[in-house]
Design an enzyme around this catalytic site. Structure first.
Site, PDB file in Angstrom:
ATOM      1  N   HIS A  41       2.500  32.915 -22.528  1.00 21.06           N
ATOM      2  CA  HIS A  41       1.046  32.743 -22.401  1.00 21.06           C
ATOM      3  C   HIS A  41       0.722  31.292 -22.034  1.00 21.06           C
ATOM      4  CE1 HIS A  41       1.166  36.091 -25.553  1.00 21.06           C
ATOM      5  NE2 HIS A  41       0.459  36.635 -24.600  1.00 21.06           N
ATOM      6  N   GLY A 151       0.159  37.649 -15.943  1.00 19.19           N
ATOM      7  CA  GLY A 151       1.599  37.475 -15.804  1.00 19.19           C
ATOM      8  C   GLY A 151       2.234  38.596 -14.990  1.00 19.19           C
TER       9      GLY A 151
HETATM   10  P1  AMP Z   1      -0.685  39.927 -23.630  1.00 28.46           P
HETATM   11  O1  AMP Z   1      -1.155  39.008 -24.696  1.00 28.46           O
HETATM   12  O2  AMP Z   1       0.650  40.552 -23.885  1.00 28.46           O
HETATM   13  O3  AMP Z   1      -1.742  40.907 -23.188  1.00 28.46           O
HETATM   14  O4  AMP Z   1      -0.439  39.004 -22.358  1.00 28.46           O
HETATM   15  C1  AMP Z   1      -1.470  38.198 -21.847  1.00 28.46           C
HETATM   16  C2  AMP Z   1      -1.076  37.707 -20.474  1.00 28.46           C
HETATM   17  O5  AMP Z   1       0.117  36.932 -20.567  1.00 28.46           O
HETATM   18  C3  AMP Z   1      -0.782  38.863 -19.496  1.00 28.46           C
HETATM   19  O6  AMP Z   1      -1.298  38.526 -18.218  1.00 28.46           O
HETATM   20  C4  AMP Z   1       0.716  38.901 -19.507  1.00 28.46           C
HETATM   21  O7  AMP Z   1       1.260  39.430 -18.312  1.00 28.46           O
HETATM   22  C5  AMP Z   1       1.057  37.429 -19.652  1.00 28.46           C
HETATM   23  N1  AMP Z   1       2.420  37.252 -20.164  1.00 28.46           N
HETATM   24  C6  AMP Z   1       2.959  37.829 -21.273  1.00 28.46           C
HETATM   25  N2  AMP Z   1       4.264  37.470 -21.399  1.00 28.46           N
HETATM   26  C7  AMP Z   1       4.544  36.673 -20.344  1.00 28.46           C
HETATM   27  C8  AMP Z   1       5.721  35.993 -19.898  1.00 28.46           C
HETATM   28  N3  AMP Z   1       6.875  36.076 -20.553  1.00 28.46           N
HETATM   29  N4  AMP Z   1       5.641  35.256 -18.768  1.00 28.46           N
HETATM   30  C9  AMP Z   1       4.473  35.179 -18.076  1.00 28.46           C
HETATM   31  N5  AMP Z   1       3.334  35.791 -18.443  1.00 28.46           N
HETATM   32  C10 AMP Z   1       3.366  36.531 -19.559  1.00 28.46           C
END
Ligand code: AMP
Length: 285
Positions: A41, A151
């Site tokens: 994040h 992401g």
């Molecule tokens: P989440 O909190 O899982 O909904 O993720 C929030 C944002 O962070 C989303 O756009 C995800 O794709 C991105 N994200 C989560 N893990 C990663 C990672 N390892 N690398 C890059 N972006 C990420």
């Protein structure tokens, strides 16, 4: 450590702050998250910072994107720790709506995304992408950013959001950010904390298997036998069930038999009780 970001729990206060920044000629970047923040994040926040704009990070564990047997109630939540991480990463504001703010009594609208949401996770998580599309549409309307970052880790989600924004003429640019990984290749995820030590040791095989397939596809190999081999390798390593392991066009997400333009090898598999997803780019040679 830097100052804590401004925190907002009402749409009106958030919009007033965004309007103040706009009057000063500043542009706004939104990074939507569900909290339990990790370095993946923070890579999105760093990307936003590098654009030299005001960075708003939303934290909202969205109930409508979880299925009845999924981990909504046990999804990790630690807002104070998240805010401290956001301060270190230089975010300007945290948008922290409650479930009641997002879905007040009488809320009744849903966005139903098109073909990008079919297949892959769409098959195994019915209604998930409708929940994602609906909440992201709301977040974009609430914040009104110039750019929103997502992401590539959640590759189908990124493509679903691109299609919703395009189809509904939403005035925002969607940008994808490459997946941040541990040194052993495991994609950072809030769900990695569910893995027992023995499972954590196996987990990087997912990225290794997808990368091996991507290399062979890039030299012209056919997808079908590699997909079957990949599922067998994951099962042999201790994953199961493997929900899917497929090769898809990077733009349209249409199935690909042999790679001629940019594609993704994309998979979802359980490791014990934890569902992991990952994907790797294939660039034809
Ligand atoms: P989440 O909190 O899982 O909904 O993720 C929030 C944002 O962070 C989303 O756009 C995800 O794709 C991105 N994200 C989560 N893990 C990663 C990672 N390892 N690398 C890059 N972006 C990420």
């Amino acid at each position: 450590m830097s100052d804590l970001p401004l925190r907002f729990q009402s749409v009106d206060a958030l919009r007033a702050q965004v309007a103040t920044w706009r009057r000063a000629g500043e542009r706004i970047v939104l990074v939507p998250t569900m909290g339990a923040l990790h370095a993946g994040h923070l890579a999105l926040v760093a990307h936003a910072r590098a654009m030299g704009q005001r960075v708003v990070v939303s934290i909202f564990v969205n109930p409508t994107q979880f299925g009845p047997n999924e981990d909504f109630s046990r999804y990790p939540r630690d807002t104070e720790a998240d805010l401290a991480l956001l301060a270190g990463a230089g975010a300007d504001a945290a948008w922290l709506p409650s479930v009641e703010t997002m879905y007040p009594a009488g809320f009744s609208t849903r966005i139903e995304p098109g073909p990008a949401a079919e297949g892959l996770c769409g098959t195994f998580r019915p209604g998930h992408f409708s929940g994602v599309a609906t909440v992201v549409t709301k977040l974009l309307n609430q914040v009104g950013p110039d750019v929103a970052l997502f992401g590539e880790k959640d590759f189908q989600q990124l493509q679903v959001i691109r299609s919703v924004v395009r189809d509904l003429d939403m005035p925002v640019t969607i940008e994808g950010v490459p997946t941040l990984r541990e040194a052993d290749g495991l994609a950072l995820s809030s769900r990695n904390r569910y893995l027992a030590p023995a499972e954590r040791a196996i987990a990087p095989r997912l990225h290794a298997v997808l990368s091996g397939i991507a290399e062979r596809l890039a030299t012209g190999a056919k997808a079908a036998p590699l997909m079957a081999e990949g599922v067998a390798s994951l099962e042999a390593a201790g994953f199961g069930p493997v929900q899917y392991l497929e090769v898809r066009d990077a733009d349209t997400l249409a199935p690909v038999a042999q790679v001629e333009r940019e594609a993704r090898v994309i998979a979802a598999a359980y490791l014990g009780g934890t569902r992991l997803i990952d994907n790797v780019a294939v660039l034809p040679g």
